[in-house]
Design a protein around this motif. Structure first.
Motif, PDB file in Angstrom:
ATOM      1  N   ASN A  37       7.464   2.345 -19.951  1.00 61.61           N
ATOM      2  CA  ASN A  37       6.377   1.941 -20.846  1.00 61.61           C
ATOM      3  C   ASN A  37       6.135   0.437 -20.795  1.00 61.61           C
ATOM      4  N   THR A  38       7.223  -0.311 -20.654  1.00 63.88           N
ATOM      5  CA  THR A  38       7.104  -1.774 -20.615  1.00 63.88           C
ATOM      6  C   THR A  38       6.461  -2.264 -19.315  1.00 63.88           C
ATOM      7  N   GLU A  39       6.401  -1.385 -18.308  1.00 68.28           N
ATOM      8  CA  GLU A  39       5.841  -1.772 -17.007  1.00 68.28           C
ATOM      9  C   GLU A  39       4.386  -1.355 -16.845  1.00 68.28           C
ATOM     10  N   LEU A  40       3.876  -0.560 -17.776  1.00 63.28           N
ATOM     11  CA  LEU A  40       2.523  -0.001 -17.640  1.00 63.28           C
ATOM     12  C   LEU A  40       1.466  -1.081 -17.441  1.00 63.28           C
ATOM     13  N   ARG A  41       1.509  -2.122 -18.294  1.00 65.71           N
ATOM     14  CA  ARG A  41       0.494  -3.170 -18.193  1.00 65.71           C
ATOM     15  C   ARG A  41       0.523  -3.835 -16.815  1.00 65.71           C
ATOM     16  N   ALA A  42       1.723  -4.164 -16.320  1.00 71.37           N
ATOM     17  CA  ALA A  42       1.847  -4.818 -15.017  1.00 71.37           C
ATOM     18  C   ALA A  42       1.367  -3.906 -13.890  1.00 71.37           C
ATOM     19  N   VAL A  43       1.710  -2.612 -13.993  1.00 68.05           N
ATOM     20  CA  VAL A  43       1.295  -1.650 -12.971  1.00 68.05           C
ATOM     21  C   VAL A  43      -0.225  -1.539 -12.927  1.00 68.05           C
ATOM     22  N   PHE A  44      -0.860  -1.429 -14.088  1.00 63.65           N
ATOM     23  CA  PHE A  44      -2.317  -1.274 -14.099  1.00 63.65           C
ATOM     24  C   PHE A  44      -3.039  -2.581 -13.780  1.00 63.65           C
ATOM     25  N   ASP A  45      -2.413  -3.715 -14.026  1.00 63.42           N
ATOM     26  CA  ASP A  45      -2.984  -4.984 -13.564  1.00 63.42           C
ATOM     27  C   ASP A  45      -3.013  -5.022 -12.037  1.00 63.42           C
ATOM     28  N   GLU A  46      -1.927  -4.540 -11.420  1.00 62.34           N
ATOM     29  CA  GLU A  46      -1.864  -4.483  -9.962  1.00 62.34           C
ATOM     30  C   GLU A  46      -2.886  -3.483  -9.413  1.00 62.34           C
ATOM     31  N   ILE A  47      -2.999  -2.342 -10.081  1.00 64.04           N
ATOM     32  CA  ILE A  47      -3.986  -1.335  -9.670  1.00 64.04           C
ATOM     33  C   ILE A  47      -5.393  -1.909  -9.782  1.00 64.04           C
ATOM     34  N   ASN A  48      -5.624  -2.700 -10.797  1.00 64.10           N
ATOM     35  CA  ASN A  48      -6.943  -3.309 -10.987  1.00 64.10           C
ATOM     36  C   ASN A  48      -7.283  -4.246  -9.835  1.00 64.10           C
ATOM     37  N   GLN A  49      -6.284  -4.972  -9.314  1.00 62.07           N
ATOM     38  CA  GLN A  49      -6.509  -5.850  -8.163  1.00 62.07           C
ATOM     39  C   GLN A  49      -6.886  -5.041  -6.921  1.00 62.07           C
ATOM     40  N   HIS A  50      -6.208  -3.908  -6.724  1.00 59.79           N
ATOM     41  CA  HIS A  50      -6.565  -3.014  -5.617  1.00 59.79           C
ATOM     42  C   HIS A  50      -7.998  -2.503  -5.782  1.00 59.79           C
ATOM     43  N   THR A  51      -8.369  -2.186  -7.034  1.00 61.31           N
ATOM     44  CA  THR A  51      -9.716  -1.677  -7.317  1.00 61.31           C
ATOM     45  C   THR A  51     -10.771  -2.720  -6.977  1.00 61.31           C
ATOM     46  N   ILE A  52     -10.549  -3.947  -7.409  1.00 62.18           N
ATOM     47  CA  ILE A  52     -11.504  -5.032  -7.133  1.00 62.18           C
ATOM     48  C   ILE A  52     -11.626  -5.271  -5.630  1.00 62.18           C
ATOM     49  N   ASP A  53     -10.493  -5.280  -4.947  1.00 60.35           N
ATOM     50  CA  ASP A  53     -10.500  -5.483  -3.499  1.00 60.35           C
ATOM     51  C   ASP A  53     -11.287  -4.373  -2.793  1.00 60.35           C
ATOM     52  N   GLU A  54     -11.085  -3.148  -3.242  1.00 65.45           N
ATOM     53  CA  GLU A  54     -11.793  -2.021  -2.627  1.00 65.45           C
ATOM     54  C   GLU A  54     -13.286  -2.082  -2.938  1.00 65.45           C
ATOM     55  N   TYR A  55     -13.642  -2.497  -4.170  1.00 65.77           N
ATOM     56  CA  TYR A  55     -15.063  -2.697  -4.509  1.00 65.77           C
ATOM     57  C   TYR A  55     -15.706  -3.682  -3.545  1.00 65.77           C
ATOM     58  N   GLN A  56     -15.034  -4.803  -3.309  1.00 63.43           N
ATOM     59  CA  GLN A  56     -15.589  -5.837  -2.428  1.00 63.43           C
ATOM     60  C   GLN A  56     -15.735  -5.323  -0.999  1.00 63.43           C
ATOM     61  N   ASN A  57     -14.728  -4.618  -0.515  1.00 61.88           N
ATOM     62  CA  ASN A  57     -14.802  -4.039   0.833  1.00 61.88           C
ATOM     63  C   ASN A  57     -15.945  -3.035   0.927  1.00 61.88           C
ATOM     64  N   PHE A  58     -16.078  -2.209  -0.094  1.00 64.04           N
ATOM     65  CA  PHE A  58     -17.099  -1.161  -0.117  1.00 64.04           C
ATOM     66  C   PHE A  58     -18.488  -1.788  -0.059  1.00 64.04           C
ATOM     67  N   TRP A  59     -18.702  -2.818  -0.886  1.00 62.81           N
ATOM     68  CA  TRP A  59     -20.011  -3.485  -0.892  1.00 62.81           C
ATOM     69  C   TRP A  59     -20.275  -4.158   0.460  1.00 62.81           C
ATOM     70  N   SER A  60     -19.246  -4.817   1.015  1.00 68.70           N
ATOM     71  CA  SER A  60     -19.405  -5.519   2.293  1.00 68.70           C
ATOM     72  C   SER A  60     -19.831  -4.565   3.396  1.00 68.70           C
TER      73      SER A  60
END
Length: 616
Positions: A37-60
């Motif tokens: 439970n204490t790791e959830l925030r860090a895990v989803f912050d990392e997932i969010n970075q992957h999401t943003i990166d994939e958004y940028q790749n997708f648009w490109s």
């Protein structure tokens, strides 16, 4: 204990020589369950970075596939807004935290529920492109799920600091993206596409087994790809035995090569930098040729960012130091798919369509080389007509010059039927890599890139054309380095034939280099370091060869001189004839002019007579 294959418990070794390590089971559901439970925030912050990166790749990527960018921006803005909806995010977290679904599945379920609910509403102005929106929505969702699998696998790898063999349920090419140095092999229960699995295992030089059974964590296992068996809990004697067996195929860091320095150059093909330190060690290899980045694109399933490519090449160049390095332009093909790009081939039209992707790759290479003052070369794949070479050289040179690197050498992969048939048309490249794996599939109906050819079969398929090509590239007026690459080069009989025929540059996997070491050692010991009479003979041969080259050069120059002399005599003769004709023309003109003067006098006389007659 040896694991024997049977109908109930099939064990199929797709690729590998010898691999030893402790079993580590990976399951995305169990890995998700480990998240505290204490790791959830860090895990989803990392997932969010992957999401943003994939958004940028997708648009490109999508922005390079269509012309109407204004409409595309509106569509993607709506899609991104939908994916970033608070409702989806909360459900995503809830399925991970409360229901203990694996992370990629949690996102999939949350997205599917939202898209099927009344809350999902497409704006009126975009209803005309509803089908396209739904297609792009599904495509992006698949890409994000793949990225989340990669993120969870990376999380799993961080806790392993010993040599291990990965055990998984299903083969996924995503496992090959950023493999750690300490992985020795993969055992998977199922491989839906065994050809793709074998292809990746061979290129990454990683043992791969399909075995539908359970393995226990930290159990020591030996994968014997030579005799096609798996040994569980081997004894110390068995470990020593297999260590010796592995030593027949490859070397370890610290082990010196038997062959001494010579004019023979061995290059290592690479797809990642796991084995870079090993290849950089000692005198086993002259360098890397080619480095094939397309496999990292395929393993990731999408394009690589400039930052990760720069980091990759900076590390590679730093480790290799003074070793020669040849980087291949990403060779995209359907058989090693990059899902984000679809069914594409690397050619001039693909370059123009996805120009920013190719330029990003070249810029990463050039900037890393400039920072480290490292000389690199670029090789272009799948050339089919000689007119493509200036196109690629122009674009590669432009990128490197923008990074203050001049005189970049650009070569070509010699691997298509058109080049093989019309090789004399290809001269403007700086060097050549003859790729026998692709070439054999283009010129033969009986063999493919994975075929094990005997010397006789090799001669039947490639000889004497390959010999003629070799002679063409080594001619006095061309003299192009040509590296011969392919699986069959590690056949000692074929390698010996190539050496004796004058080939000097080879691309051979580090996992198989010792298969030909004894042949190279024999060749160099009898020809590389001559003494006494043998040295004189070699010197005579070299002198005769140089004399022959000079004789041919003088013959060409003499032939050219005679042709020029003949041409000059021809021109002089033509000029002489023109001069004679000029004299004759002048005489005729004089006669004509003289005759015309007589006629004019006669006319004047006649006119005078007529006037006198009228007066009378």
């Amino acid at each position: 204990m040896r694991v024997i294959a049977d109908e109930q418990n099939p064990c199929k070794i797709l690729y590998g020589t010898i691999a030893v390590g402790d079993i580590m089971n990976y399951d995305v559901e169990k890995e998700t369950f480990k998240i505290k439970n204490t790791e959830l925030r860090a895990v989803f912050d990392e997932i969010n970075q992957h999401t943003i990166d994939e958004y940028q790749n997708f648009w490109s990527i999508k922005s390079q596939e269509r012309d109407d960018l204004r409409l595309l921006d509106e569509i993607l803005e709506f899609i991104y807004f939908t994916f970033d909806t608070e409702e989806i995010h909360l459900q995503f977290v809830r399925y991970v935290h409360e229901h203990k679904y694996d992370l990629p599945m949690s996102f999939d379920v949350a997205m599917t529920e939202y898209l099927n609910s009344s809350k999902y509403i497409i704006p009126i102005e975009l209803l005309c492109v509803k089908q396209e929106i739904n297609t792009l929505m599904g495509e992006l969702k698949s890409r994000l799920i793949a990225r989340y699998h990669v993120a969870m696998f990376d999380r799993f790898l961080k806790g392993i600091d010993f040599q291990f063999i990965l055990a998984v349920n299903d083969f996924r090419k995503n496992y090959f993206y950023k493999l750690p140095q300490n992985i020795q092999g993969i055992i998977c229960k199922r491989a839906k596409n065994e050809d793709l699995a074998f292809y990746f295992a061979r290129e990454f030089e990683l043992a791969l087994v399909v075995h539908d059974t359970d393995y226990t964590d930290h159990t020591k296992v030996i994968i014997d790809g030579i005799d096609k068996q798996v040994i569980v809990n081997p004894s110390l004697d068995e470990e020593k035995e297999y260590s010796k067996k592995l030593n027949k195929y490859t070397y370890s860091i610290g082990e010196k090569s038997k062959h001494s320095s010579s004019k023979i150059n061995l290059y290592a093909p690479m797809v990642d930098i796991r084995t870079a330190e090993k290849i950089a060690f000692g005198k086993w290899y002259t360098g890397v040729a080619p480095f094939k980045p397309e496999f990292l694109y395929s393993a990731k399933g999408t394009i690589l960012s400039y930052e990760e490519q720069y980091e990759l090449y900076y590390k590679l160049f730093s480790i290799m130091k003074d070793k020669e390095i040849i980087i291949r332009i990403p060779d995209f093909r359907p058989e090693r798919p990059v899902e984000a790009l679809g069914q594409v081939f690397t050619d001039t039209s693909t370059f123009e369509k996805y120009i920013t992707i190719f330029q990003s790759h070249l810029s990463a290479v050039a900037n890393a080389a400039a920072i480290l003052n490292k000389e690199v070369k670029i090789v272009v794949p799948m050339i089919r007509v000689s007119s493509e070479i200036p196109f690629w050289k122009e674009h590669v040179t432009a990128v490197f010059e923008s990074c203050h690197i001049k005189n970049i050498q650009v070569g070509i992969m010699f691997e298509t039927g058109s080049i093989y048939d019309f090789y004399e048309e290809y001269r403007s490249m700086d060097f050549v890599i003859i790729g026998l794996n692709d070439l054999i599939e283009e010129i033969s109906d009986d063999y493919d890139r994975h075929s094990h050819l005997s010397k006789e079969e090799f001669l039947e398929v490639f000889w004497p054309d390959l010999r003629d090509i070799h002679q063409y590239f080594r001619t006095y007026y061309l003299q192009k380095k040509h590296i011969i690459a392919g699986n069959i080069v590690t056949n000692p009989d074929i390698f010996r034939k190539l050496l004796k025929s004058g080939f000097r540059d080879f691309s051979i996997r580090q996992s198989e280099i010792k298969l030909i070491e004894h042949v190279l050692d024999e060749y160099i010991s009898t020809r590389g370091n001559f003494k006494g009479v043998a040295a004189e003979r070699e010197s005579d041969k070299e002198r005769i060869r140089i004399q022959k080259i000079l004789k041919e050069k003088r013959a060409r120059e003499e032939k050219k001189r005679l042709e020029l002399e003949k041409e000059l005599k021809k021109k002089q003769k033509e000029q002489h004839i023109r001069d004679l004709h000029k004299e004759k023309r002048e005489q005729v003109i004089k006669l004509l002019l003289a005759g015309r003067g007589i006629e004019e006098k006669e006319e004047k006389k006649q006119k005078k007579k007529k006037k006198k007659g009228k007066k009378r």
